[in-house]
Motif scaffolding. Structure first.
Motif, PDB file in Angstrom:
ATOM      1  N   LEU A 194       0.830  -1.197   0.000  1.00  0.00           N
ATOM      2  CA  LEU A 194       0.000   0.000   0.000  1.00  0.00           C
ATOM      3  C   LEU A 194       0.864   1.247   0.000  1.00  0.00           C
ATOM      4  O   LEU A 194       2.035   1.208   0.408  1.00  0.00           O
ATOM      5  N   ASP A 195       0.290   2.377  -0.414  1.00  0.00           N
ATOM      6  CA  ASP A 195       1.014   3.633  -0.263  1.00  0.00           C
ATOM      7  C   ASP A 195       0.991   4.022   1.213  1.00  0.00           C
ATOM      8  O   ASP A 195       0.119   3.565   1.970  1.00  0.00           O
ATOM      9  N   PRO A 196       1.939   4.854   1.679  1.00  0.00           N
ATOM     10  CA  PRO A 196       2.036   5.152   3.118  1.00  0.00           C
ATOM     11  C   PRO A 196       0.750   5.707   3.729  1.00  0.00           C
ATOM     12  O   PRO A 196       0.408   5.364   4.860  1.00  0.00           O
ATOM     13  N   THR A 197       0.022   6.560   2.995  1.00  0.00           N
ATOM     14  CA  THR A 197      -1.212   7.120   3.556  1.00  0.00           C
ATOM     15  C   THR A 197      -2.231   6.028   3.818  1.00  0.00           C
ATOM     16  O   THR A 197      -2.821   5.952   4.902  1.00  0.00           O
ATOM     17  N   ALA A 198      -2.458   5.155   2.845  1.00  0.00           N
ATOM     18  CA  ALA A 198      -3.404   4.052   3.030  1.00  0.00           C
ATOM     19  C   ALA A 198      -2.941   3.113   4.134  1.00  0.00           C
ATOM     20  O   ALA A 198      -3.743   2.635   4.948  1.00  0.00           O
ATOM     21  N   LYS A 220       5.346  16.266   3.629  1.00  0.00           N
ATOM     22  CA  LYS A 220       4.262  15.306   3.347  1.00  0.00           C
ATOM     23  C   LYS A 220       2.948  15.775   3.973  1.00  0.00           C
ATOM     24  O   LYS A 220       2.325  15.053   4.766  1.00  0.00           O
ATOM     25  N   PRO A 221       2.466  16.970   3.641  1.00  0.00           N
ATOM     26  CA  PRO A 221       1.222  17.444   4.271  1.00  0.00           C
ATOM     27  C   PRO A 221       0.016  16.583   3.929  1.00  0.00           C
ATOM     28  O   PRO A 221      -0.882  16.416   4.759  1.00  0.00           O
ATOM     29  N   ASP A 222      -0.030  16.040   2.715  1.00  0.00           N
ATOM     30  CA  ASP A 222      -1.150  15.184   2.346  1.00  0.00           C
ATOM     31  C   ASP A 222      -1.214  13.961   3.247  1.00  0.00           C
ATOM     32  O   ASP A 222      -2.293  13.542   3.696  1.00  0.00           O
ATOM     33  N   PHE A 223      -0.060  13.390   3.537  1.00  0.00           N
ATOM     34  CA  PHE A 223       0.009  12.216   4.398  1.00  0.00           C
ATOM     35  C   PHE A 223      -0.480  12.558   5.806  1.00  0.00           C
ATOM     36  O   PHE A 223      -1.339  11.873   6.369  1.00  0.00           O
ATOM     37  N   ILE A 235      -1.005   3.772   6.850  1.00  0.00           N
ATOM     38  CA  ILE A 235      -1.132   4.314   8.202  1.00  0.00           C
ATOM     39  C   ILE A 235      -2.598   4.454   8.587  1.00  0.00           C
ATOM     40  O   ILE A 235      -2.959   4.339   9.756  1.00  0.00           O
ATOM     41  N   ILE A 236      -3.492   4.708   7.618  1.00  0.00           N
ATOM     42  CA  ILE A 236      -4.923   4.753   7.908  1.00  0.00           C
ATOM     43  C   ILE A 236      -5.396   3.380   8.384  1.00  0.00           C
ATOM     44  O   ILE A 236      -6.157   3.258   9.359  1.00  0.00           O
ATOM     45  N   LEU A 237      -4.937   2.324   7.721  1.00  0.00           N
ATOM     46  CA  LEU A 237      -5.303   0.963   8.128  1.00  0.00           C
ATOM     47  C   LEU A 237      -4.789   0.661   9.527  1.00  0.00           C
ATOM     48  O   LEU A 237      -5.525   0.137  10.373  1.00  0.00           O
TER      49      LEU A 237
END
Length: 501
Positions: free
Chosen positions: A55-59, A352-355, A61-63
């Motif tokens: 997964l990409d880092p955002t997905a 990484k503000p989006d993250f 860490i959300i998981l």
């Protein structure tokens, strides 16, 4: 306002079909982890990290964060229905939650717990929203001496404010620092503590150690204690849920006080477990006359649950903004971020503000999802807990070994899991805290590098750690946290030991 503008942007990132699906999946996995004694949030997160590499880092860490919230909710379910805390932070909930359930008010007890947990978690996320940019901008003033002072502050806080004996905390921290030193020194290039084993040249995998400590170790402790389920009725009555929701505002003072305690203990290294016990004790001290605590008092459920979840949420703030985790689970998540090539700290907000803001926005959503799902799934998990532990136990062992082998496909890691499973079990039996060891393993390299750089800048003088107002203030707070709590406790014992006149 800038924070809220970024938060709105974060919601745009978090509210996608894929991320919403991951939130639901993460909360459900967390509920399973929370209701099954022997797993726990730190181990559940560590087992899940290898599965997030695609997964990409955002997905990812959300998981992981959604699983964390689910684990906190799940621990409350077993505390109330079975008098078995699925999480250490849920122990205080058993004091009044289980008696209330035994009195035929299981729906009321569960609703009080889950609604209080949701309020505490959302309060914690609001604090993160308000303070995140300030904390990251403040941290931009940091150089090597300041970073070492922050790491020293984290270690000192665990020693001074922790519930375990200082000597045991120091032993745990020292072992973590030693483990973080195995392999090559990043500054000097020297090979250390490998004892001729090539498998140790790259160091010992943080994830593998954590799986052994929290997975196998907790499982061995559970087997040793002998698990006995004593369940009560778990059917959810919608009318009782609505009546309890209407009743909750009557306890606003307990809720606000407990949320404040949780926020403080989350940002500092107190952690959710200490927050829940402290909040329960304060609520009992501040209570008016009525039904005694320990017999099903509503405040005895609201206080620990609110503090537990606000502390668990706020532990993410120092991890993201300063790169200093204040709980074992936050330390595991930080290890995951570093594996994905992200460095927690002030530059993470800039680069990484989006993250960051996608993660913060997902916290709001996943905690609401958690409250809904946990109410819907209580009967299912109550049935799951009736499965013999002789079946659940081997399943946990298989998950631990598969997760450890997946990290680097090395047979050596399986032996590491076994060794640290025994270490985790011994720590549990001897009442040594594991969180300081995990913290030291994560921060050991960072603290060592910051110390090396500071010594190079000062030609070997320790005076650099008192060279300006910022680093001096941090070191002063660290020394105060190291000395004052234990000195105050010692003075209290002396006063109590003096004969009355």
């Amino acid at each position: 306002m800038a924070n809220f503008d970024m938060l709105i942007h974060g919601f745009g990132i978090a509210i996608t079909p894929m991320h919403l699906l991951l939130m639901v999946a993460g909360v459900l996995l967390g509920l399973i982890v929370g209701v099954l004694p022997g797993l726990g949030a730190p181990n559940g997160v560590s087992l899940l990290i290898p599965l997030t590499f695609t997964l990409d880092p955002t997905a990812a860490i959300i998981l992981l964060s959604s699983m964390y919230w689910g684990a906190l909710f799940g621990g409350s379910t077993t505390s109330i229905l079975f008098n078995i805390p699925g999480e250490p932070s849920s122990v205080a909930t058993t004091f009044d939650g289980y008696p209330m359930a035994r009195n035929g008010e299981s729906t009321r007890a569960l609703t009080l717990a889950f609604m209080s947990a949701g309020i505490g978690a959302l309060t914690g996320v609001l604090v993160i929203t308000l303070l995140a940019s300030w904390a990251s901008n403040f941290a931009l003033r940091f150089g090597a001496p300041e970073y070492f002072a922050v790491y020293f502050l984290a270690f000192a806080a665990f020693i001074g404010m922790g519930s375990a004996a200082p000597v045991k905390t120091i032993v745990s921290l020292t072992l973590g620092l030693v483990l973080s030193s195995v392999g090559m020194d990043n500054v000097t290039g020297e090979i250390r503590l490998t004892y001729g084993y090539d498998a140790l040249l790259g160091g010992i995998s943080f994830l593998v150690i954590v799986i052994g400590l929290f997975g196998i170790g907790e499982l061995l402790a559970t087997v040793q204690e002998g698990l006995r389920f004593r369940g009560v009725a778990s059917k959810i009555d919608l009318r009782d849920v609505l009546k309890t929701v209407v009743e909750l505002p009557r306890y606003w003072a307990t809720t606000l006080r407990s949320a404040a305690i949780g926020i403080w203990m989350g940002i500092t290294p107190g952690g959710p477990t200490a927050a829940s016990f402290m909040s329960y004790g304060v609520a009992r001290s501040a209570s008016r006359k009525g039904k005694p605590f320990g017999t099903g008092r509503p405040e005895g459920i609201i206080a620990p649950e609110t503090a537990d979840h606000s502390a668990g949420t706020c532990a993410m703030l120092p991890m993201l903004a300063l790169g200093v985790p204040s709980s074992a689970t936050a330390a595991v998540m930080m290890g995951g971020l570093m594996i994905w090539g992200l460095t927690p700290g002030p530059m993470l907000f800039a680069t990484k503000p989006d993250f960051v803001w996608g993660l913060i926005a997902s916290m709001y959503i996943s905690n609401i999802v958690g409250v809904i799902l946990v109410l819907l799934t209580v009967p299912m998990f109550a049935a799951l807990l009736r499965i013999p532990f002789s079946i659940i136990g081997p399943m946990i062992v298989a998950i631990c070994f598969v997760g450890a082998y997946t990290v680097s496909n090395a047979t050596f890691d399986l032996w590491v899991v076994l060794v640290f499973g025994v270490v985790g079990y011994m720590f549990s039996r001897l009442d040594y805290p594991l969180a300081p060891m995990v913290l030291a393993m994560v921060l050991g390299h960072k603290a060592e590098n910051a110390f090396h750089q500071s010594m190079l800048l000062s030609d070997g003088s320790l005076g650099i750690f008192f060279s300006n107002s910022l680093v001096t203030a941090i070191m002063a707070v660290a020394i105060a946290l190291l000395v004052v709590p234990k000195a105050w406790a010692f003075a209290g014992r002396l006063r109590r030991a003096q004969p009355a006149e």
